[in-house]
Motif scaffolding. Structure first.
Motif, PDB file in Angstrom:
ATOM      1  N   VAL A   1       0.868  -1.177   0.000  1.00  0.00           N
ATOM      2  CA  VAL A   1       0.000   0.000   0.000  1.00  0.00           C
ATOM      3  C   VAL A   1       0.906   1.229   0.000  1.00  0.00           C
ATOM      4  CG1 VAL A   1      -1.879   1.193   1.176  1.00  0.00           C
ATOM      5  CG2 VAL A   1      -1.667  -1.299   1.389  1.00  0.00           C
ATOM      6  N   PHE A   2       0.585   2.194  -0.853  1.00  0.00           N
ATOM      7  CA  PHE A   2       1.398   3.411  -0.869  1.00  0.00           C
ATOM      8  C   PHE A   2       0.572   4.613  -1.280  1.00  0.00           C
ATOM      9  CE2 PHE A   2       1.717   1.882  -5.210  1.00  0.00           C
ATOM     10  CZ  PHE A   2       1.753   3.033  -5.996  1.00  0.00           C
ATOM     11  N   THR A   3       1.135   5.782  -1.021  1.00  0.00           N
ATOM     12  CA  THR A   3       0.562   7.057  -1.432  1.00  0.00           C
ATOM     13  C   THR A   3       1.721   7.956  -1.842  1.00  0.00           C
ATOM     14  OG1 THR A   3      -1.026   8.781  -0.814  1.00  0.00           O
ATOM     15  CG2 THR A   3       0.556   8.095   0.896  1.00  0.00           C
ATOM     16  N   PHE A   4       1.450   9.216  -2.088  1.00  0.00           N
ATOM     17  CA  PHE A   4       2.497  10.166  -2.452  1.00  0.00           C
ATOM     18  C   PHE A   4       2.523  11.309  -1.454  1.00  0.00           C
ATOM     19  CE2 PHE A   4       1.545   7.987  -6.365  1.00  0.00           C
ATOM     20  CZ  PHE A   4       2.797   7.761  -6.918  1.00  0.00           C
ATOM     21  N   ASP A   5       3.728  11.750  -1.095  1.00  0.00           N
ATOM     22  CA  ASP A   5       3.840  12.902  -0.195  1.00  0.00           C
ATOM     23  C   ASP A   5       3.661  14.191  -0.998  1.00  0.00           C
ATOM     24  OD1 ASP A   5       6.301  13.508  -1.408  1.00  0.00           O
ATOM     25  OD2 ASP A   5       7.503  12.750   0.270  1.00  0.00           O
ATOM     26  N   THR A   6       3.777  15.332  -0.334  1.00  0.00           N
ATOM     27  CA  THR A   6       3.530  16.623  -0.987  1.00  0.00           C
ATOM     28  C   THR A   6       4.562  16.957  -2.058  1.00  0.00           C
ATOM     29  OG1 THR A   6       4.706  17.736   0.811  1.00  0.00           O
ATOM     30  CG2 THR A   6       2.295  17.614   0.979  1.00  0.00           C
ATOM     31  N   ASP A   7       5.717  16.267  -2.037  1.00  0.00           N
ATOM     32  CA  ASP A   7       6.745  16.480  -3.058  1.00  0.00           C
ATOM     33  C   ASP A   7       6.627  15.478  -4.204  1.00  0.00           C
ATOM     34  OD1 ASP A   7       7.934  18.619  -1.676  1.00  0.00           O
ATOM     35  OD2 ASP A   7       9.065  17.219  -0.405  1.00  0.00           O
ATOM     36  N   GLY A   8       5.613  14.608  -4.148  1.00  0.00           N
ATOM     37  CA  GLY A   8       5.418  13.636  -5.217  1.00  0.00           C
ATOM     38  C   GLY A   8       6.197  12.340  -5.055  1.00  0.00           C
ATOM     39  N   ASN A   9       6.781  12.137  -3.870  1.00  0.00           N
ATOM     40  CA  ASN A   9       7.532  10.899  -3.614  1.00  0.00           C
ATOM     41  C   ASN A   9       6.599   9.806  -3.116  1.00  0.00           C
ATOM     42  OD1 ASN A   9      10.166  12.170  -4.029  1.00  0.00           O
ATOM     43  ND2 ASN A   9       9.728  13.228  -2.110  1.00  0.00           N
ATOM     44  N   GLU A  10       6.817   8.577  -3.594  1.00  0.00           N
ATOM     45  CA  GLU A  10       6.048   7.440  -3.104  1.00  0.00           C
ATOM     46  C   GLU A  10       6.386   7.163  -1.649  1.00  0.00           C
ATOM     47  OE1 GLU A  10       6.336   3.594  -5.014  1.00  0.00           O
ATOM     48  OE2 GLU A  10       5.555   4.416  -6.887  1.00  0.00           O
ATOM     49  N   VAL A  11       5.365   6.913  -0.837  1.00  0.00           N
ATOM     50  CA  VAL A  11       5.570   6.539   0.558  1.00  0.00           C
ATOM     51  C   VAL A  11       4.775   5.256   0.808  1.00  0.00           C
ATOM     52  CG1 VAL A  11       5.277   7.205   2.980  1.00  0.00           C
ATOM     53  CG2 VAL A  11       5.836   8.952   1.260  1.00  0.00           C
ATOM     54  N   THR A  12       5.484   4.198   1.133  1.00  0.00           N
ATOM     55  CA  THR A  12       4.837   2.917   1.426  1.00  0.00           C
ATOM     56  C   THR A  12       4.242   2.989   2.826  1.00  0.00           C
ATOM     57  OG1 THR A  12       6.345   1.709  -0.010  1.00  0.00           O
ATOM     58  CG2 THR A  12       5.188   0.431   1.669  1.00  0.00           C
ATOM     59  N   THR A  13       2.938   2.688   2.924  1.00  0.00           N
ATOM     60  CA  THR A  13       2.259   2.798   4.214  1.00  0.00           C
ATOM     61  C   THR A  13       1.947   1.447   4.844  1.00  0.00           C
ATOM     62  OG1 THR A  13       0.103   2.957   3.096  1.00  0.00           O
ATOM     63  CG2 THR A  13       1.230   5.031   3.646  1.00  0.00           C
ATOM     64  N   TYR A  14       1.955   0.366   4.038  1.00  0.00           N
ATOM     65  CA  TYR A  14       1.634  -0.943   4.611  1.00  0.00           C
ATOM     66  C   TYR A  14       2.007  -2.055   3.646  1.00  0.00           C
ATOM     67  CZ  TYR A  14      -0.680  -3.485   8.367  1.00  0.00           C
ATOM     68  OH  TYR A  14      -0.927  -4.270   9.474  1.00  0.00           O
ATOM     69  N   PHE A  15       2.182  -3.255   4.195  1.00  0.00           N
ATOM     70  CA  PHE A  15       2.382  -4.469   3.415  1.00  0.00           C
ATOM     71  C   PHE A  15       1.384  -5.515   3.895  1.00  0.00           C
ATOM     72  CE2 PHE A  15       6.756  -2.677   3.604  1.00  0.00           C
ATOM     73  CZ  PHE A  15       7.019  -2.572   2.243  1.00  0.00           C
ATOM     74  N   TYR A  16       0.884  -6.321   2.975  1.00  0.00           N
ATOM     75  CA  TYR A  16      -0.019  -7.415   3.326  1.00  0.00           C
ATOM     76  C   TYR A  16       0.507  -8.727   2.762  1.00  0.00           C
ATOM     77  CZ  TYR A  16      -3.730  -4.133   4.657  1.00  0.00           C
ATOM     78  OH  TYR A  16      -4.472  -3.153   5.253  1.00  0.00           O
ATOM     79  N   SER A  17       0.675  -9.714   3.642  1.00  0.00           N
ATOM     80  CA  SER A  17       0.971 -11.077   3.230  1.00  0.00           C
ATOM     81  C   SER A  17      -0.343 -11.824   3.095  1.00  0.00           C
ATOM     82  CB  SER A  17       1.841 -11.782   4.277  1.00  0.00           C
ATOM     83  OG  SER A  17       3.064 -11.108   4.411  1.00  0.00           O
ATOM     84  N   GLN A  18      -0.286 -13.014   2.524  1.00  0.00           N
ATOM     85  CA  GLN A  18      -1.519 -13.786   2.323  1.00  0.00           C
ATOM     86  C   GLN A  18      -2.200 -14.113   3.642  1.00  0.00           C
ATOM     87  OE1 GLN A  18       0.136 -17.015   0.070  1.00  0.00           O
ATOM     88  NE2 GLN A  18       0.129 -18.393   1.809  1.00  0.00           N
ATOM     89  N   ASN A  19      -3.482 -14.462   3.511  1.00  0.00           N
ATOM     90  CA  ASN A  19      -4.366 -14.745   4.648  1.00  0.00           C
ATOM     91  C   ASN A  19      -4.607 -13.508   5.502  1.00  0.00           C
ATOM     92  OD1 ASN A  19      -4.897 -17.465   4.058  1.00  0.00           O
ATOM     93  ND2 ASN A  19      -2.926 -18.044   4.922  1.00  0.00           N
ATOM     94  N   ARG A  20      -4.895 -12.406   4.812  1.00  0.00           N
ATOM     95  CA  ARG A  20      -5.223 -11.148   5.489  1.00  0.00           C
ATOM     96  C   ARG A  20      -6.418 -10.509   4.806  1.00  0.00           C
ATOM     97  NH1 ARG A  20      -0.979  -8.161   7.875  1.00  0.00           N
ATOM     98  NH2 ARG A  20      -2.624  -6.727   8.485  1.00  0.00           N
ATOM     99  N   ILE A  21      -7.190  -9.771   5.578  1.00  0.00           N
ATOM    100  CA  ILE A  21      -8.229  -8.917   5.024  1.00  0.00           C
ATOM    101  C   ILE A  21      -7.559  -7.599   4.650  1.00  0.00           C
ATOM    102  CG2 ILE A  21     -10.317  -7.595   5.565  1.00  0.00           C
ATOM    103  CD1 ILE A  21     -10.875 -10.559   5.129  1.00  0.00           C
ATOM    104  N   VAL A  22      -7.872  -7.099   3.467  1.00  0.00           N
ATOM    105  CA  VAL A  22      -7.235  -5.899   2.925  1.00  0.00           C
ATOM    106  C   VAL A  22      -8.324  -4.933   2.472  1.00  0.00           C
ATOM    107  CG1 VAL A  22      -5.753  -5.036   1.073  1.00  0.00           C
ATOM    108  CG2 VAL A  22      -5.309  -7.303   2.056  1.00  0.00           C
TER     109      VAL A  22
END
Length: 195
Positions: free
Chosen positions: A61-82
């Motif tokens: 999971v990622f978004t972009f900061d105010t400068d346009g840089n990607e920021v990873t906010t989360y990771f999901y492995s299998q057997n998870r609700i997303v």
């Protein structure tokens, strides 16, 4: 669609609430199987999130900061609700992306179907409550860790709780998730290896 993986996941996560096979099949029928190839998006910014069960694969999971840089906010492995909770429950466009880091199999449903299940199957209501609690706790722990843990402590915790990250994610994604530069991540990794 092989519903058994989803059914087993639900049964495992409501161990103290009886649930019959007919109810489990009813629940499974409200989900659709979807296959993603590596680098495909499960969710893009501006879209409304679905409710997904990750049966196989690894997501970032990622978004972009105010400068346009990607920021990873989360990771999901299998057997998870997303899902993006704010987008899904409030029906607002998401501000995040969810991307497949490997080929993935997910089971998805929408708000209306999920809501019907919550009202008609007591065990599923308990399951849903448990999933929301799990995600809230994970979010709170991550937020606090960014404040009161060192980069090395956050790195070691990530190894302990989600070691798959190191198999599937790029170092730049891991560094971003930990709130540090790649150079700092390399130093942290070297220090951790020496201990």
């Amino acid at each position: 669609m092989d519903e058994s993986v989803l059914i087993n996941f639900i049964k495992t996560n409501v161990p103290n609430v009886p649930i019959d096979e007919q109810s489990l099949l009813l629940i499974a029928k409200q989900f659709e199987e979807k296959n993603l190839h590596k680098d495909e998006y499960l969710l893009k910014e501006g879209k409304i999130s679905g409710y997904y069960f990750l049966a196989k694969g690894f997501l970032r999971v990622f978004t972009f900061d105010t400068d346009g840089n990607e920021v990873t906010t989360y990771f999901y492995s299998q057997n998870r609700i997303v899902f993006d909770a704010a987008s899904f429950f409030l029906k607002r466009p998401s501000s995040e992306y969810i991307q497949a880091m490997t080929d993935c199999t997910v089971y998805s449903t929408n708000f209306e179907k999920l809501n019907k299940l919550f009202h008609s199957v007591a065990a599923f209501r308990e399951f849903g409550r448990q999933m929301i609690v799990n995600e809230f706790v994970a979010y709170k722990q991550r937020t606090l860790a960014m404040i009161n843990q060192s980069a090395e402590e956050r790195y070691l915790k990530l190894i302990e709780t989600n070691n798959d990250v190191f198999q599937y994610a790029h170092l730049s994604h891991i560094a971003s998730y930990l709130g540090i530069s790649e150079r700092t991540l390399n130093r942290v990794r070297q220090n951790a290896t020496k201990k």
